[in-house]
Design a protein around this motif. Structure first.
Motif, PDB file in Angstrom:
ATOM      1  N   MET A   1       1.143  -1.169  -0.050  1.00  0.00           N
ATOM      2  CA  MET A   1       0.109   0.067  -0.429  1.00  0.00           C
ATOM      3  C   MET A   1       0.594   1.366   0.123  1.00  0.00           C
ATOM      4  SD  MET A   1      -2.707   1.173   3.136  1.00  0.00           S
ATOM      5  CE  MET A   1      -3.509  -0.483   2.366  1.00  0.00           C
ATOM      6  N   GLY A   2       0.517   2.236  -1.358  1.00  0.00           N
ATOM      7  CA  GLY A   2       0.961   3.253  -1.213  1.00  0.00           C
ATOM      8  C   GLY A   2       1.320   4.530   0.445  1.00  0.00           C
ATOM      9  N   MET A   3       2.276   4.988   0.468  1.00  0.00           N
ATOM     10  CA  MET A   3       2.350   6.245   2.027  1.00  0.00           C
ATOM     11  C   MET A   3       1.457   7.343   1.330  1.00  0.00           C
ATOM     12  SD  MET A   3       4.796   7.215   4.450  1.00  0.00           S
ATOM     13  CE  MET A   3       5.173   5.477   4.771  1.00  0.00           C
ATOM     14  N   LEU A   4       0.037   7.806   2.210  1.00  0.00           N
ATOM     15  CA  LEU A   4       0.299   9.040   2.066  1.00  0.00           C
ATOM     16  C   LEU A   4       1.087   9.925   2.218  1.00  0.00           C
ATOM     17  CD1 LEU A   4      -4.200   8.506   1.928  1.00  0.00           C
ATOM     18  CD2 LEU A   4      -2.803   9.155  -0.332  1.00  0.00           C
ATOM     19  N   VAL A   5       1.037  11.313   1.476  1.00  0.00           N
ATOM     20  CA  VAL A   5       1.925  11.906   2.167  1.00  0.00           C
ATOM     21  C   VAL A   5       1.387  13.717   1.952  1.00  0.00           C
ATOM     22  CG1 VAL A   5       4.507  13.400   1.974  1.00  0.00           C
ATOM     23  CG2 VAL A   5       4.135  10.986   1.130  1.00  0.00           C
ATOM     24  N   LEU A   6       1.071  14.045   3.156  1.00  0.00           N
ATOM     25  CA  LEU A   6       0.672  16.090   3.118  1.00  0.00           C
ATOM     26  C   LEU A   6       1.750  16.456   3.090  1.00  0.00           C
ATOM     27  CD1 LEU A   6      -1.663  17.102   4.748  1.00  0.00           C
ATOM     28  CD2 LEU A   6      -0.907  17.031   6.203  1.00  0.00           C
ATOM     29  N   LEU A   7       1.923  17.733   2.014  1.00  0.00           N
ATOM     30  CA  LEU A   7       2.441  18.452   2.086  1.00  0.00           C
ATOM     31  C   LEU A   7       2.152  19.867   2.401  1.00  0.00           C
ATOM     32  CD1 LEU A   7       3.878  16.937  -1.566  1.00  0.00           C
ATOM     33  CD2 LEU A   7       4.978  16.677   0.704  1.00  0.00           C
ATOM     34  N   ALA A   8       2.491  20.933   2.839  1.00  0.00           N
ATOM     35  CA  ALA A   8       2.310  21.599   3.301  1.00  0.00           C
ATOM     36  C   ALA A   8       2.737  23.286   3.050  1.00  0.00           C
ATOM     37  CB  ALA A   8       1.924  22.321   4.712  1.00  0.00           C
ATOM     38  N   PHE A   9       3.030  24.051   2.820  1.00  0.00           N
ATOM     39  CA  PHE A   9       3.734  25.669   1.928  1.00  0.00           C
ATOM     40  C   PHE A   9       2.971  26.376   2.051  1.00  0.00           C
ATOM     41  CE2 PHE A   9       1.811  22.500  -1.370  1.00  0.00           C
ATOM     42  CZ  PHE A   9       1.026  23.462  -2.508  1.00  0.00           C
ATOM     43  N   ALA A  10       3.518  27.750   2.603  1.00  0.00           N
ATOM     44  CA  ALA A  10       3.014  28.861   2.220  1.00  0.00           C
ATOM     45  C   ALA A  10       2.643  29.321   0.438  1.00  0.00           C
ATOM     46  CB  ALA A  10       3.563  29.957   3.361  1.00  0.00           C
ATOM     47  N   LEU A  11       1.776  30.090   0.353  1.00  0.00           N
ATOM     48  CA  LEU A  11       1.337  29.990  -0.881  1.00  0.00           C
ATOM     49  C   LEU A  11       0.647  31.184  -0.760  1.00  0.00           C
ATOM     50  CD1 LEU A  11       0.506  27.883  -3.243  1.00  0.00           C
ATOM     51  CD2 LEU A  11      -2.097  28.683  -2.293  1.00  0.00           C
ATOM     52  N   PRO A  12       1.876  32.297  -2.435  1.00  0.00           N
ATOM     53  CA  PRO A  12       1.398  33.750  -3.062  1.00  0.00           C
ATOM     54  C   PRO A  12      -0.211  33.392  -3.318  1.00  0.00           C
ATOM     55  CG  PRO A  12       3.656  32.273  -3.863  1.00  0.00           C
ATOM     56  CD  PRO A  12       2.506  31.527  -3.571  1.00  0.00           C
ATOM     57  N   ASP A  13      -0.491  35.329  -3.165  1.00  0.00           N
ATOM     58  CA  ASP A  13      -1.634  35.261  -3.501  1.00  0.00           C
ATOM     59  C   ASP A  13      -1.859  35.157  -4.772  1.00  0.00           C
ATOM     60  OD1 ASP A  13      -1.690  36.701  -0.626  1.00  0.00           O
ATOM     61  OD2 ASP A  13      -1.330  38.998  -1.843  1.00  0.00           O
ATOM     62  N   ALA A  14      -1.014  35.076  -6.015  1.00  0.00           N
ATOM     63  CA  ALA A  14      -1.594  34.620  -7.526  1.00  0.00           C
ATOM     64  C   ALA A  14      -2.219  33.120  -7.604  1.00  0.00           C
ATOM     65  CB  ALA A  14      -0.436  35.414  -7.811  1.00  0.00           C
ATOM     66  N   ALA A  15      -0.986  32.310  -6.651  1.00  0.00           N
ATOM     67  CA  ALA A  15      -1.376  31.037  -6.560  1.00  0.00           C
ATOM     68  C   ALA A  15      -2.414  30.322  -5.862  1.00  0.00           C
ATOM     69  CB  ALA A  15       0.067  30.422  -5.839  1.00  0.00           C
ATOM     70  N   SER A  16      -2.923  31.593  -4.933  1.00  0.00           N
ATOM     71  CA  SER A  16      -4.519  31.092  -4.125  1.00  0.00           C
ATOM     72  C   SER A  16      -5.622  31.492  -4.975  1.00  0.00           C
ATOM     73  CB  SER A  16      -4.492  31.396  -2.917  1.00  0.00           C
ATOM     74  OG  SER A  16      -4.252  32.981  -2.990  1.00  0.00           O
ATOM     75  N   ASP A  17      -5.376  32.678  -5.813  1.00  0.00           N
ATOM     76  CA  ASP A  17      -6.222  33.670  -6.958  1.00  0.00           C
ATOM     77  C   ASP A  17      -6.463  31.699  -7.654  1.00  0.00           C
ATOM     78  OD1 ASP A  17      -6.919  34.889  -5.632  1.00  0.00           O
ATOM     79  OD2 ASP A  17      -5.180  36.700  -6.564  1.00  0.00           O
ATOM     80  N   ARG A  18      -5.419  31.657  -8.528  1.00  0.00           N
ATOM     81  CA  ARG A  18      -5.514  30.741  -9.233  1.00  0.00           C
ATOM     82  C   ARG A  18      -6.953  29.709  -9.173  1.00  0.00           C
ATOM     83  NH1 ARG A  18      -0.442  31.892 -11.204  1.00  0.00           N
ATOM     84  NH2 ARG A  18       0.410  29.964  -9.426  1.00  0.00           N
ATOM     85  N   LEU A  19      -6.406  29.132  -7.442  1.00  0.00           N
ATOM     86  CA  LEU A  19      -7.009  28.083  -7.019  1.00  0.00           C
ATOM     87  C   LEU A  19      -8.594  28.556  -7.142  1.00  0.00           C
ATOM     88  CD1 LEU A  19      -4.918  26.187  -4.277  1.00  0.00           C
ATOM     89  CD2 LEU A  19      -5.899  25.077  -6.933  1.00  0.00           C
ATOM     90  N   PHE A  20      -8.896  29.385  -7.085  1.00  0.00           N
ATOM     91  CA  PHE A  20     -10.670  30.113  -6.562  1.00  0.00           C
ATOM     92  C   PHE A  20     -10.853  29.737  -7.342  1.00  0.00           C
ATOM     93  CE2 PHE A  20      -9.012  31.221  -2.529  1.00  0.00           C
ATOM     94  CZ  PHE A  20      -9.902  30.817  -1.590  1.00  0.00           C
TER      95      PHE A  20
END
Length: 425
Positions: A1-20
């Motif tokens: 069974m593969g391992m699920l890895v949680l990645l956390a990182f700060a996100l620039p405004d432009a990058a978060s805007d792209r998600l929205f």
């Protein structure tokens, strides 16, 4: 069974805007779907859960079912060019409304005052989705995490901690959680599937009976086992049917709230937040930051604005504002009510009534003098009748049926920084 890895990182405004922006585009492109939406309010073990099924085909077909975990408030709605049907599934009563072709699908549903959260309609209406996402994305420094095919943005805004989850496959909204500074929490989770066209067809039970909306709001009464319970329950129903002016304090899991309800307006005040609605205008004061949000607002928009700040209406005043009896609202015809003793609360002699159904036991402490509710205890039960969670509320009244002055229905915010309601995010 593969391992699920949680990645956390700060996100620039432009990058978060792209998600929205990607999320909005995904919902705009989806012209038909069936969505399971689960709403959880509060913290374990006393959190309440409601499951919604939303099926739609734009531009003008929608069906929504509502299934609370307590078994009360189960209902369904179907909307289309032929009209809108609203069914109370607890009582099998239904009513109908005309469909205005000049209005959008969501505007038609909102006009029924069916009590549906705007976020559910945002799943169907790209315009409402854009308004929702715009409110969420402003002024928050986001951090991103990735887990199990979902990218989650986490940040802190004026309303507290906000978490927004997006499906990495397609970009649609997966989850939304708001935790206020006083630990009140509301969380939504969404699952998407292809539309089953049959869900859009009105499906009334065989024993369904058509009534006017006012009749359906007055739901069939529970079964009452003894004369004393019947007499006091009738007094309580009559009291709240005619209640137009009242001021009270309520203590519950969300802390202490003060409420003023009158012909001139409504006001609710908690430890940090205070809001008032009068003559089509809403004012919300944050006593911690000394900020006041105010502006014109339709009653149907209040839920979205208060939720955006992590706030909620006291359930009693919410029912009164909708011209509904708050005691009738919490009792279903599946319940059996009996007298269970006496108690004194706040110096008032009270009768104890116990209302039971398969998955809930509700204890009402009613003042013998006037029938007003002095306290409630709600126990959620499992299949064996064992208590799963308990919530309690206690009321004290400072004014009943006396005309409230305008000053009692205005927020106290002298010298606060003023902002329009559009600034709520």
């Amino acid at each position: 069974m593969g391992m699920l890895v949680l990645l956390a990182f700060a996100l620039p405004d432009a990058a978060s805007d792209r998600l929205f922006d990607r999320c909005l585009a995904a919902h705009r492109a989806s012209g038909a779907a069936t969505i399971r939406a689960e709403q959880t309010i509060g913290q374990p073990p006393s959190a309440s859960r409601t499951v919604f099924r939303v099926s739609y085909r734009r531009p003008d077909r929608l069906a929504i079912t509502v299934s609370p975990s307590t078994g009360r408030g189960s209902r369904a709605l179907w909307a289309g060019p032929g009209g809108i049907t609203l069914l109370d599934r607890d009582s099998s009563l239904y009513t109908t409304f005309p469909y205005e072709t000049k209005l959008s699908l969501s505007a038609n549903v909102l006009s029924t005052n069916a009590g549906l959260d705007n976020l559910l309609l945002a799943l169907v209406d790209p315009t409402l989705m854009q308004e929702t996402l715009d409110l969420l994305r402003k002024g928050v420094g986001w951090r991103a995490s990735s887990f199990g095919g979902v990218t989650t943005l986490s940040g802190t805004g004026a309303s507290g901690k906000i978490e927004v989850g997006f499906l990495e496959n397609g970009g649609r909204l997966r989850s939304l959680a708001v935790t206020s500074s006083d630990a009140q929490r509301m969380r939504w989770v969404f699952e998407y599937a292809a539309l089953s066209p049959g869900l859009l067809n009105v499906a009334l039970p065989k024993d369904a009976r058509r009534v006017g909306k006012s009749t359906m709001d007055a739901k069939p009464e529970p079964k009452v086992e003894d004369k004393e319970a019947r007499t006091l329950l009738e007094k309580t129903f009559d009291q709240y049917d005619r209640l137009r002016e009242v001021a009270y304090r309520v203590d519950g899991e969300g802390g202490r709230q003060q409420v003023w309800f009158g012909e001139l307006g409504v006001r609710q005040k908690g430890p940090r937040w205070e809001w008032a609605y009068r003559s089509g205008s809403l004012a919300i004061a944050d006593h911690m930051t000394k900020r006041l949000f105010e502006g014109k607002c339709r009653p149907s928009e209040m839920t979205r604005l208060l939720n955006a700040l992590g706030l909620s209406w006291d359930p009693t005043v919410r029912e009164l504002m909708a011209d509904r009896n708050p005691v009738r609202a919490i009792l279903s015809n599946r319940m059996t009510v009996r007298t269970a003793g006496s108690i004194a609360l706040g110096g008032q002699p009270c009768a104890i009534l116990q209302a039971t159904a398969p998955k809930i036991r509700l204890t009402l402490m009613l003042r013998r003098a006037d029938g007003l509710v002095a306290g409630t205890t709600s126990d959620s039960l499992d299949e064996r009748g064992q208590v799963v969670s308990t919530s309690e509320r206690r009321f004290e009244y400072s004014s009943v049926r006396t005309r409230l002055p305008a000053s009692a229905l205005a927020v106290a915010a002298t010298g606060y920084k003023r902002s329009p309601l559009a600034a709520i995010r």
